[in-house]
Scaffold this motif. Structure first.
Motif, PDB file in Angstrom:
ATOM      1  N   SER A 163      13.196  10.591  12.649  1.00 50.62           N
ATOM      2  CA  SER A 163      12.173   9.546  12.600  1.00 50.62           C
ATOM      3  C   SER A 163      11.151   9.866  11.517  1.00 50.62           C
ATOM      4  O   SER A 163      11.089  10.996  11.013  1.00 50.62           O
ATOM      5  CB  SER A 163      11.460   9.399  13.951  1.00 50.62           C
ATOM      6  N   LEU A 164      10.362   8.857  11.164  1.00 51.66           N
ATOM      7  CA  LEU A 164       9.223   9.008  10.256  1.00 51.66           C
ATOM      8  C   LEU A 164       7.987   8.445  10.951  1.00 51.66           C
ATOM      9  O   LEU A 164       8.073   7.447  11.672  1.00 51.66           O
ATOM     10  CB  LEU A 164       9.455   8.243   8.947  1.00 51.66           C
ATOM     11  N   ARG A 165       6.861   9.081  10.720  1.00 51.44           N
ATOM     12  CA  ARG A 165       5.608   8.582  11.298  1.00 51.44           C
ATOM     13  C   ARG A 165       4.561   8.442  10.198  1.00 51.44           C
ATOM     14  O   ARG A 165       4.327   9.372   9.431  1.00 51.44           O
ATOM     15  CB  ARG A 165       5.099   9.518  12.392  1.00 51.44           C
ATOM     16  N   VAL A 166       3.966   7.275  10.125  1.00 51.95           N
ATOM     17  CA  VAL A 166       2.898   7.042   9.150  1.00 51.95           C
ATOM     18  C   VAL A 166       1.674   7.804   9.622  1.00 51.95           C
ATOM     19  O   VAL A 166       1.169   7.574  10.726  1.00 51.95           O
ATOM     20  CB  VAL A 166       2.583   5.540   9.024  1.00 51.95           C
ATOM     21  N   VAL A 167       1.187   8.727   8.785  1.00 56.79           N
ATOM     22  CA  VAL A 167       0.078   9.581   9.207  1.00 56.79           C
ATOM     23  C   VAL A 167      -1.204   9.320   8.432  1.00 56.79           C
ATOM     24  O   VAL A 167      -2.291   9.608   8.913  1.00 56.79           O
ATOM     25  CB  VAL A 167       0.456  11.080   9.074  1.00 56.79           C
ATOM     26  N   GLU A 168      -1.078   8.780   7.224  1.00 61.74           N
ATOM     27  CA  GLU A 168      -2.289   8.646   6.401  1.00 61.74           C
ATOM     28  C   GLU A 168      -2.028   7.683   5.251  1.00 61.74           C
ATOM     29  O   GLU A 168      -0.938   7.667   4.678  1.00 61.74           O
ATOM     30  CB  GLU A 168      -2.680  10.019   5.835  1.00 61.74           C
ATOM     31  N   ALA A 169      -3.027   6.881   4.963  1.00 57.86           N
ATOM     32  CA  ALA A 169      -2.929   6.011   3.794  1.00 57.86           C
ATOM     33  C   ALA A 169      -3.149   6.844   2.548  1.00 57.86           C
ATOM     34  O   ALA A 169      -4.039   7.697   2.500  1.00 57.86           O
ATOM     35  CB  ALA A 169      -3.953   4.888   3.867  1.00 57.86           C
ATOM     36  N   ALA A 170      -2.325   6.625   1.535  1.00 59.81           N
ATOM     37  CA  ALA A 170      -2.451   7.381   0.288  1.00 59.81           C
ATOM     38  C   ALA A 170      -3.545   6.815  -0.602  1.00 59.81           C
ATOM     39  O   ALA A 170      -3.911   7.391  -1.602  1.00 59.81           O
ATOM     40  CB  ALA A 170      -1.127   7.384  -0.466  1.00 59.81           C
ATOM     41  N   SER A 171      -4.069   5.638  -0.236  1.00 59.51           N
ATOM     42  CA  SER A 171      -5.163   5.027  -0.995  1.00 59.51           C
ATOM     43  C   SER A 171      -6.152   4.462   0.003  1.00 59.51           C
ATOM     44  O   SER A 171      -6.005   4.602   1.207  1.00 59.51           O
ATOM     45  CB  SER A 171      -4.631   3.926  -1.918  1.00 59.51           C
ATOM     46  N   ALA A 172      -7.186   3.788  -0.506  1.00 60.04           N
ATOM     47  CA  ALA A 172      -8.218   3.239   0.361  1.00 60.04           C
ATOM     48  C   ALA A 172      -7.613   2.269   1.374  1.00 60.04           C
ATOM     49  O   ALA A 172      -6.806   1.420   1.032  1.00 60.04           O
ATOM     50  CB  ALA A 172      -9.281   2.532  -0.465  1.00 60.04           C
ATOM     51  N   THR A 173      -8.008   2.418   2.639  1.00 61.17           N
ATOM     52  CA  THR A 173      -7.494   1.543   3.684  1.00 61.17           C
ATOM     53  C   THR A 173      -8.398   0.336   3.837  1.00 61.17           C
ATOM     54  O   THR A 173      -9.471   0.243   3.247  1.00 61.17           O
ATOM     55  CB  THR A 173      -7.436   2.297   5.014  1.00 61.17           C
ATOM     56  N   GLN A 180       0.847  -1.199   0.000  1.00 61.19           N
ATOM     57  CA  GLN A 180       0.000   0.000   0.000  1.00 61.19           C
ATOM     58  C   GLN A 180       0.877   1.242   0.000  1.00 61.19           C
ATOM     59  O   GLN A 180       2.029   1.202   0.434  1.00 61.19           O
ATOM     60  CB  GLN A 180      -0.910   0.015   1.231  1.00 61.19           C
ATOM     61  N   SER A 181       0.323   2.343  -0.471  1.00 59.50           N
ATOM     62  CA  SER A 181       1.008   3.632  -0.421  1.00 59.50           C
ATOM     63  C   SER A 181       0.540   4.399   0.812  1.00 59.50           C
ATOM     64  O   SER A 181      -0.661   4.439   1.099  1.00 59.50           O
ATOM     65  CB  SER A 181       0.722   4.456  -1.683  1.00 59.50           C
ATOM     66  N   VAL A 182       1.485   4.978   1.543  1.00 61.38           N
ATOM     67  CA  VAL A 182       1.146   5.739   2.744  1.00 61.38           C
ATOM     68  C   VAL A 182       1.913   7.052   2.769  1.00 61.38           C
ATOM     69  O   VAL A 182       2.992   7.171   2.187  1.00 61.38           O
ATOM     70  CB  VAL A 182       1.464   4.942   4.029  1.00 61.38           C
ATOM     71  N   LYS A 183       1.355   8.026   3.422  1.00 60.21           N
ATOM     72  CA  LYS A 183       2.027   9.296   3.630  1.00 60.21           C
ATOM     73  C   LYS A 183       2.745   9.264   4.978  1.00 60.21           C
ATOM     74  O   LYS A 183       2.212   8.744   5.957  1.00 60.21           O
ATOM     75  CB  LYS A 183       1.026  10.455   3.596  1.00 60.21           C
TER      76      LYS A 183
END
Length: 369
Positions: free
Chosen positions: A214-224, A61-64
């Motif tokens: 660090s990096l934090r996953v904040v949002e899915a770039a596509s449908a979750t 999946q793609s994530v922001k």
């Protein structure tokens, strides 16, 4: 003079007539005979049994992601004199092993080491700073075995590096006044604090943005997975775009050949992964936009799932992400994982791997456990 008599071959009318009728029949047959469909393109509408093909499912999946960076840093040098040349430009990176300032007509080496350089380094000097320098030289492509001693090989590598940045008479010794230490292998210039013709300021030549911590996953770039839904039509269980819940399996971020496990809070702190990201065009673009642009990465399951591809019509009694299926003649419970190329991807219980599945009877379909 008598001319020779021409000979004539007489064809009985009945033979001629028969030949014409035969030819006519062939022509008519060609015109009216139905075209046969090649066997490879024929379908069996009555087929109810289908083979199961197996594949690994990574759920890519793609994530922001949102970077966290340390405070900005001013880069200093112990060199004294006038800036006689500069390539410093805000919004561009400084890479270890290069030079963006020339002081008194001598290029200043920008170099990253884990231990900051603090003294002149000449042949025979030993210490952690030498070891850190050797490791960086090795990363830059020099054939060197880091041992913490400034020996012949280290000196030769520095001499070559000095030559590459434009030092007219490279010596191989590394004087602290000829160095600008970098906190990272690549740092983004935020501001150039001394221009051409200026004296070297004591408080720093250039300000660079803080390093990536660090990096934090904040949002899915596509449908979750939560947004996906089951489309059950006619009781067949036509499944589209269904993924496992995020809690169901450990996930990781991927970038080029690097991977990093995502912690429960969505944070990634793997140092090697962050170093790779910090040198990427995506991260540099994010810095240039002052954090306004998005950084999009890929995420996948740490441990791929073994799934079977089955026609959606073979699933019945669909409830959420579970369903029943007739596999090798026996009703079995399956977990619906996703869909691909018109097939549903399912995980069989207890690592079962049936060879075939079939469409359950419309009435009195057997229950599964």
């Amino acid at each position: 003079m008598t001319r020779p008599r021409k000979s004539h071959i007489k064809i009985p009318a009945i033979i001629l007539t028969g030949s014409l009728l035969l030819l006519s029949g062939v022509g008519v047959g060609v015109l009216i005979a139905p075209e046969q469909t090649p066997a490879a393109f024929t379908t069996n509408d009555t087929a109810e049994t289908f083979p199961v093909s197996y594949r690994e499912f990574t759920d890519e999946q793609s994530v922001k992601v949102k970077p966290t960076v340390t405070k900005e840093v001013k880069l200093r040098t112990k060199a004294n004199g006038q800036i006689t040349d500069t390539d410093c430009d805000a919004g561009t990176p400084i890479k270890s092993g290069t030079s963006i300032f020339t002081i008194n007509d001598t290029p200043l080496l920008s170099i990253h080491t884990k231990t900051p350089l603090w003294r002149d380094l000449t042949r025979g000097v030993k210490g952690k700073d030498v070891l850190a320098l050797q490791k960086e030289l090795k990363r830059l492509g020099y054939t060197i075995s880091p041992d913490g001693e400034y020996g012949y090989v280290t000196r030769a590598a520095i001499k070559d590096l000095q030559k590459k940045i434009g030092v007219e008479k490279p010596s191989g010794d590394l004087n602290i006044s000829a160095v600008m230490w970098l906190p990272n292998q690549q740092d983004m210039v935020k501001s150039c604090d001394a221009g051409l013709g200026a004296e070297v300021p004591a408080d720093g030549l250039v300000t660079v943005s803080g390093g990536l911590s660090s990096l934090r996953v904040v949002e899915a770039a596509s449908a979750t997975a939560e947004d996906a839904a089951l489309d059950v039509s006619g009781g067949t269980g036509d499944v589209e775009n269904v993924s496992l819940d995020a809690e169901a399996a450990q996930r990781q971020l991927t970038f080029q050949d690097f991977t990093a496990a995502i912690k429960d809070n969505g944070v990634v702190k793997d140092r090697e992964f962050l170093k790779a990201i910090q040198k990427s065009d995506e991260y540099i673009g994010w810095q240039r936009s002052n954090g306004e642009d998005d950084i999009t990465l890929k995420t996948e399951l740490v441990e791929p799932l073994q799934t079977g591809a089955v026609p959606p019509g073979t699933l019945y009694n669909v409830s959420g992400k579970t369903a029943c299926i007739l596999a090798d003649g026996q009703p079995q419970s399956v977990t619906i994982v996703s869909s691909s190329l018109g097939n549903s991807l399912v995980a069989f219980a207890e690592n079962k791997t049936p060879k075939n599945v079939e469409i359950a009877p419309a009435d009195n379909a057997p229950a599964c456990s």
